[in-house]
Enzyme design. Sequence first.
Site, PDB file in Angstrom:
ATOM      1  N   LEU A 117       5.624 -52.201 -11.047  1.00  0.00           N
ATOM      2  CA  LEU A 117       5.606 -50.736 -11.027  1.00  0.00           C
ATOM      3  C   LEU A 117       5.368 -50.181 -12.426  1.00  0.00           C
ATOM      4  O   LEU A 117       5.670 -50.838 -13.425  1.00  0.00           O
ATOM      5  CB  LEU A 117       6.923 -50.220 -10.445  1.00  0.00           C
ATOM      6  CG  LEU A 117       7.228 -50.731  -9.023  1.00  0.00           C
ATOM      7  CD1 LEU A 117       8.688 -50.506  -8.659  1.00  0.00           C
ATOM      8  CD2 LEU A 117       6.310 -50.058  -8.016  1.00  0.00           C
ATOM      9  N   PRO A 118       4.846 -48.949 -12.528  1.00  0.00           N
ATOM     10  CA  PRO A 118       4.408 -48.430 -13.830  1.00  0.00           C
ATOM     11  C   PRO A 118       5.514 -48.037 -14.803  1.00  0.00           C
ATOM     12  O   PRO A 118       5.445 -48.349 -15.982  1.00  0.00           O
ATOM     13  CB  PRO A 118       3.563 -47.196 -13.455  1.00  0.00           C
ATOM     14  CG  PRO A 118       3.277 -47.320 -12.005  1.00  0.00           C
ATOM     15  CD  PRO A 118       4.419 -48.080 -11.423  1.00  0.00           C
ATOM     16  N   THR A 150       6.777 -53.533 -16.643  1.00  0.00           N
ATOM     17  CA  THR A 150       7.089 -53.398 -18.056  1.00  0.00           C
ATOM     18  C   THR A 150       7.844 -52.088 -18.245  1.00  0.00           C
ATOM     19  O   THR A 150       7.256 -51.009 -18.240  1.00  0.00           O
ATOM     20  CB  THR A 150       5.817 -53.413 -18.923  1.00  0.00           C
ATOM     21  OG1 THR A 150       5.152 -54.667 -18.745  1.00  0.00           O
ATOM     22  CG2 THR A 150       6.169 -53.255 -20.392  1.00  0.00           C
ATOM     23  N   LYS A 229       8.325 -59.022 -24.128  1.00  0.00           N
ATOM     24  CA  LYS A 229       7.076 -58.357 -23.724  1.00  0.00           C
ATOM     25  C   LYS A 229       6.784 -57.145 -24.604  1.00  0.00           C
ATOM     26  O   LYS A 229       5.635 -56.923 -25.023  1.00  0.00           O
ATOM     27  CB  LYS A 229       7.180 -57.938 -22.257  1.00  0.00           C
ATOM     28  CG  LYS A 229       6.022 -57.058 -21.751  1.00  0.00           C
ATOM     29  CD  LYS A 229       4.680 -57.786 -21.791  1.00  0.00           C
ATOM     30  CE  LYS A 229       3.524 -56.869 -21.412  1.00  0.00           C
ATOM     31  NZ  LYS A 229       3.504 -56.515 -20.006  1.00  0.00           N
ATOM     32  N   LYS A 304       2.309 -45.994 -22.947  1.00  0.00           N
ATOM     33  CA  LYS A 304       3.662 -46.105 -22.416  1.00  0.00           C
ATOM     34  C   LYS A 304       4.393 -47.294 -23.018  1.00  0.00           C
ATOM     35  O   LYS A 304       5.552 -47.190 -23.449  1.00  0.00           O
ATOM     36  CB  LYS A 304       3.626 -46.245 -20.899  1.00  0.00           C
ATOM     37  CG  LYS A 304       5.010 -46.387 -20.271  1.00  0.00           C
ATOM     38  CD  LYS A 304       5.123 -47.323 -19.105  1.00  0.00           C
ATOM     39  CE  LYS A 304       4.603 -48.674 -19.272  1.00  0.00           C
ATOM     40  NZ  LYS A 304       4.962 -49.634 -18.192  1.00  0.00           N
TER      41      LYS A 304
END
Length: 353
Positions: A117-118, A150, A229, A304
Amino acid sequence: MRAAISVRFSPSRLCLLGNAGPATGRCFSAIAERQATWGFIGLGQMGYPMAKNLRAKIPATDTLLIYDRNTDATKRFAEEVGIAASSAGAPEKGTGIKVAGGPREVAEKSETIITVLPEPSHVKNVFHSILEPVLPTSAGRERLFIDCSTIDPTSSREVANAVHCTEQGRFVDAPMSGGVVGARAGTLTFMLGASSKTGALVDRVRPVLTLMGRRVLHLGEQGAGLSGKLANNYLLAISNIATAEAMNLGIRWGLDPKVLADMINSSTGRCWASEVNNPVPGAVEGAPASRDYDGGFGVSLMKKDLRLAVAAAEEAGARLELAGRAGEVYEGAEREFRGKDFSVVYRWLGGRE
């Protein structure tokens, strides 16, 4: 018996109310036997090819239950794979894929649920719909939630706490690196954050992730995968800008783009942004730049990730000297080229094409 607990999500954080101890330990084993149903939530640029690879590698008799709020994505996925069946049970082209009506249905009917998911808010909203009311007990192994989104480590730990304290399964974070190219090729590297108290949880997760990628790096406890990450993507955000600037500089000096790219990729300037995702059209075959910057890692997503990395760095007290200017670059590139791959920074800089 599950402890009585209420889970409440808000835009800023997830709150846990009530008294609950840690989830009781259960035995985990590597995937030796077939799982009847796998769940996948989120068919975006990364999730779509990941789900395709998962479906291709699990037993043909198993079912992949998918959900995305974009119904065009689920329809296209079912048609492309060609073995769709409705979640109501009426087969359309055979068996193998079912489209769920929502995240809750995916969780109720699956033992292993993967989410891609974003934003943090999307992850929280999805798990709110999954966890309340409490899920029925799984007939097989304890439910395993693998979140490949992320997001920031703090939000991930809040969601993990909600899953574990209500004893509705186990939750791990497993963001990935390799971009859309890696997702399509099944060569992703996953950065896993999961409890290593017994090693059994990691042993259960690892073979699931290798169905969609090449490497699984266990970085530590839950949340550690996301920390790794974000550090990686901060470096990527900077190296992408530097690659675009260096390529633009060399081309303006009269160097051929392909020759320049080959030289950099044989020298100390070599990096993923120059070798695989080169920002100059035609410099590297297959890069998004050669497709008008379509189909890659969106500039909005990079902006983002950079924002999340900066926020996490502030929490940790780490100085990021280049973060401010990099943020301005991606802000400007997004305004002009929203929806394009983040290597479009080269075009934003006025690079010659």
